[in-house]
Design a protein around this motif. Structure first.
Motif, PDB file in Angstrom:
ATOM      1  N   VAL A 155       0.860  -1.187   0.000  1.00  0.00           N
ATOM      2  CA  VAL A 155       0.000   0.000   0.000  1.00  0.00           C
ATOM      3  C   VAL A 155       0.892   1.231   0.000  1.00  0.00           C
ATOM      4  N   ALA A 156       0.462   2.290  -0.684  1.00  0.00           N
ATOM      5  CA  ALA A 156       1.235   3.534  -0.668  1.00  0.00           C
ATOM      6  C   ALA A 156       0.319   4.727  -0.898  1.00  0.00           C
ATOM      7  N   LEU A 157       0.741   5.882  -0.405  1.00  0.00           N
ATOM      8  CA  LEU A 157       0.090   7.164  -0.661  1.00  0.00           C
ATOM      9  C   LEU A 157       1.064   8.072  -1.401  1.00  0.00           C
ATOM     10  N   HIS A 158       0.570   8.769  -2.427  1.00  0.00           N
ATOM     11  CA  HIS A 158       1.404   9.642  -3.264  1.00  0.00           C
ATOM     12  C   HIS A 158       0.657  10.951  -3.489  1.00  0.00           C
ATOM     13  N   ASP A 159       1.353  12.080  -3.355  1.00  0.00           N
ATOM     14  CA  ASP A 159       0.684  13.376  -3.510  1.00  0.00           C
ATOM     15  C   ASP A 159       0.891  14.003  -4.883  1.00  0.00           C
ATOM     16  N   GLY A 160       1.383  13.207  -5.836  1.00  0.00           N
ATOM     17  CA  GLY A 160       1.654  13.732  -7.168  1.00  0.00           C
ATOM     18  C   GLY A 160       3.076  14.186  -7.350  1.00  0.00           C
ATOM     19  N   VAL A 161       3.790  14.327  -6.243  1.00  0.00           N
ATOM     20  CA  VAL A 161       5.200  14.730  -6.284  1.00  0.00           C
ATOM     21  C   VAL A 161       6.088  13.629  -5.714  1.00  0.00           C
ATOM     22  N   SER A 162       5.663  13.057  -4.613  1.00  0.00           N
ATOM     23  CA  SER A 162       6.474  12.026  -3.956  1.00  0.00           C
ATOM     24  C   SER A 162       5.586  11.094  -3.148  1.00  0.00           C
ATOM     25  N   VAL A 163       6.178   9.988  -2.729  1.00  0.00           N
ATOM     26  CA  VAL A 163       5.485   9.024  -1.876  1.00  0.00           C
ATOM     27  C   VAL A 163       5.442   9.574  -0.452  1.00  0.00           C
ATOM     28  N   ALA A 204       1.869   5.600 -11.637  1.00  0.00           N
ATOM     29  CA  ALA A 204       0.535   6.134 -11.883  1.00  0.00           C
ATOM     30  C   ALA A 204       0.518   7.655 -11.843  1.00  0.00           C
ATOM     31  N   ALA A 205       1.243   8.253 -10.907  1.00  0.00           N
ATOM     32  CA  ALA A 205       1.293   9.712 -10.806  1.00  0.00           C
ATOM     33  C   ALA A 205       1.901  10.323 -12.063  1.00  0.00           C
ATOM     34  N   GLU A 206       2.931   9.681 -12.601  1.00  0.00           N
ATOM     35  CA  GLU A 206       3.532  10.150 -13.862  1.00  0.00           C
ATOM     36  C   GLU A 206       2.505  10.128 -14.984  1.00  0.00           C
ATOM     37  N   ARG A 207       1.766   9.035 -15.084  1.00  0.00           N
ATOM     38  CA  ARG A 207       0.809   8.882 -16.177  1.00  0.00           C
ATOM     39  C   ARG A 207      -0.379   9.819 -16.017  1.00  0.00           C
ATOM     40  N   LEU A 208      -0.812  10.034 -14.783  1.00  0.00           N
ATOM     41  CA  LEU A 208      -1.885  10.989 -14.557  1.00  0.00           C
ATOM     42  C   LEU A 208      -1.439  12.405 -14.925  1.00  0.00           C
ATOM     43  N   ALA A 209      -0.224  12.758 -14.559  1.00  0.00           N
ATOM     44  CA  ALA A 209       0.295  14.091 -14.877  1.00  0.00           C
ATOM     45  C   ALA A 209       0.419  14.291 -16.380  1.00  0.00           C
ATOM     46  N   ALA A 210       0.705  13.203 -17.102  1.00  0.00           N
ATOM     47  CA  ALA A 210       0.848  13.282 -18.555  1.00  0.00           C
ATOM     48  C   ALA A 210      -0.478  13.139 -19.283  1.00  0.00           C
ATOM     49  N   GLY A 211      -1.558  12.931 -18.530  1.00  0.00           N
ATOM     50  CA  GLY A 211      -2.867  12.777 -19.139  1.00  0.00           C
ATOM     51  C   GLY A 211      -3.081  11.442 -19.806  1.00  0.00           C
ATOM     52  N   ARG A 212      -2.332  10.425 -19.382  1.00  0.00           N
ATOM     53  CA  ARG A 212      -2.440   9.084 -19.974  1.00  0.00           C
ATOM     54  C   ARG A 212      -3.565   8.328 -19.285  1.00  0.00           C
ATOM     55  N   GLY A 265      -0.950   4.122 -20.795  1.00  0.00           N
ATOM     56  CA  GLY A 265      -2.028   4.598 -19.948  1.00  0.00           C
ATOM     57  C   GLY A 265      -2.416   3.576 -18.899  1.00  0.00           C
ATOM     58  N   PHE A 266      -3.699   3.569 -18.568  1.00  0.00           N
ATOM     59  CA  PHE A 266      -4.204   2.687 -17.527  1.00  0.00           C
ATOM     60  C   PHE A 266      -5.039   1.565 -18.125  1.00  0.00           C
ATOM     61  N   LEU A 267      -5.235   0.536 -17.336  1.00  0.00           N
ATOM     62  CA  LEU A 267      -6.077  -0.592 -17.694  1.00  0.00           C
ATOM     63  C   LEU A 267      -7.379  -0.519 -16.918  1.00  0.00           C
ATOM     64  N   PRO A 268      -8.435  -1.175 -17.394  1.00  0.00           N
ATOM     65  CA  PRO A 268      -9.626  -1.290 -16.548  1.00  0.00           C
ATOM     66  C   PRO A 268      -9.257  -1.988 -15.244  1.00  0.00           C
ATOM     67  N   ALA A 269      -9.909  -1.613 -14.178  1.00  0.00           N
ATOM     68  CA  ALA A 269      -9.604  -2.213 -12.868  1.00  0.00           C
ATOM     69  C   ALA A 269     -10.285  -3.575 -12.749  1.00  0.00           C
ATOM     70  N   LEU A 270      -9.861  -4.478 -13.608  1.00  0.00           N
ATOM     71  CA  LEU A 270     -10.408  -5.833 -13.689  1.00  0.00           C
ATOM     72  C   LEU A 270      -9.263  -6.837 -13.600  1.00  0.00           C
ATOM     73  N   PRO A 271      -9.512  -8.017 -13.045  1.00  0.00           N
ATOM     74  CA  PRO A 271      -8.420  -8.974 -12.825  1.00  0.00           C
ATOM     75  C   PRO A 271      -7.841  -9.533 -14.118  1.00  0.00           C
ATOM     76  N   LEU A 272      -6.526  -9.610 -14.152  1.00  0.00           N
ATOM     77  CA  LEU A 272      -5.808 -10.228 -15.260  1.00  0.00           C
ATOM     78  C   LEU A 272      -5.308 -11.585 -14.754  1.00  0.00           C
ATOM     79  N   TYR A 273      -6.097 -12.631 -14.986  1.00  0.00           N
ATOM     80  CA  TYR A 273      -5.784 -13.942 -14.431  1.00  0.00           C
ATOM     81  C   TYR A 273      -4.864 -14.763 -15.338  1.00  0.00           C
ATOM     82  N   LEU A 274      -5.088 -14.737 -16.649  1.00  0.00           N
ATOM     83  CA  LEU A 274      -4.345 -15.477 -17.672  1.00  0.00           C
ATOM     84  C   LEU A 274      -4.630 -16.973 -17.703  1.00  0.00           C
ATOM     85  N   ARG A 275      -5.245 -17.503 -16.668  1.00  0.00           N
ATOM     86  CA  ARG A 275      -5.617 -18.924 -16.678  1.00  0.00           C
ATOM     87  C   ARG A 275      -6.764 -19.139 -15.707  1.00  0.00           C
TER      88      ARG A 275
END
Length: 224
Positions: free
Chosen positions: A15-23, A182-190, A198-208
């Motif tokens: 778990v982590a918290l980030h303010d857009g500049v640092s953790v 994630a903060a980098e991508r949000l800042a870049a508008g990805r 960019g980002f993926l849907p918040a859905l599980p990637l199981y592969l099997r």
């Protein structure tokens, strides 16, 4: 921005918290069997360390795997619940991308995590921010020749040194790295799910398919 990142797709409950500049605060515990027990207390502790409240969160990011069924869904369900309660967006990121970002390599490499069943989840990277292939699941011996000469980041390199002799750190996932990416991508508008950076849907990637299966030819005991 106050970004809350969680990932339970690997043995690391992180778990982590980030303010857009640092953790601002981060915590990780490695325990492959206690994701459900460990995640929410860890969330409480990072908020206490940062001196902030859950209501201040503006965005959530969650590792979507690939990962084993039981552990992976703990983080995804928790992120979805927080997002719904707070009314904030939930962004999915490939768990392997977080490990790649933490590795900080500027050369081609591989990220490989433990998929159990003597297999690994893996993907190739051009550098720490650029994934070249979709995540896959294979036996190490079956891909050793294809990946020969490439450094391997993650638990896969540690578990299977005969297939991946150039193992690199980190071994385990870090939500701090996931949040920073994630903060980098949000800042870049990805933001677009179809964006390769960019980002993926918040859905599980199981592969099997999951290990648990409905028994065949079981006797029905409920009334019709």
């Amino acid at each position: 921005m106050l970004l809350l990142a969680v990932d339970t797709a690997t043995p690391a409950v992180t778990v982590a918290l980030h303010d857009g500049v640092s953790v601002l605060a981060a915590e990780s515990q490695v325990d492959a069997r206690r994701h459900g027990e460990l995640l929410l207390p860890a969330v409480d502790r990072v908020f206490a360390e940062a001196g902030l409240a859950l209501g201040a969160v503006t965005d959530l990011v969650v590792g979507v795997g690939p990962g084993p069924y039981t552990g992976l869904r703990v983080g995804l369900v928790t992120a979805a619940a927080f997002g719904s309660t707070l009314g904030v967006p939930v962004h999915g990121l490939c768990t392997l991308d977080g490990l790649a970002y933490a590795a900080g390599l500027d050369e081609p490499f591989v990220v490989a995590t433990d998929a159990r069943r003597k297999e690994v989840y893996w993907a190739r990277y051009a550098d720490s921010r650029t994934r070249l292939t979709e995540p896959a699941v294979d036996r190490p011996a079956d891909i050793a020749a294809e990946l020969a000469g490439l450094p391997v980041v993650g638990a896969g390199g540690v578990l299977y040194p005969e297939a991946f002799p150039d193992a690199r750190t980190p071994e385990h996932q870090s939500a701090a790295a996931l949040a920073s990416l994630a903060a980098e991508r949000l800042a870049a508008g990805r933001l677009a799910a179809g964006d390769a950076e960019g980002f993926l849907p918040a859905l599980p990637l199981y592969l099997r398919r999951p290990d648990a299966q409905v028994p065949k030819n079981y006797k029905v005991v409920t009334p019709k």
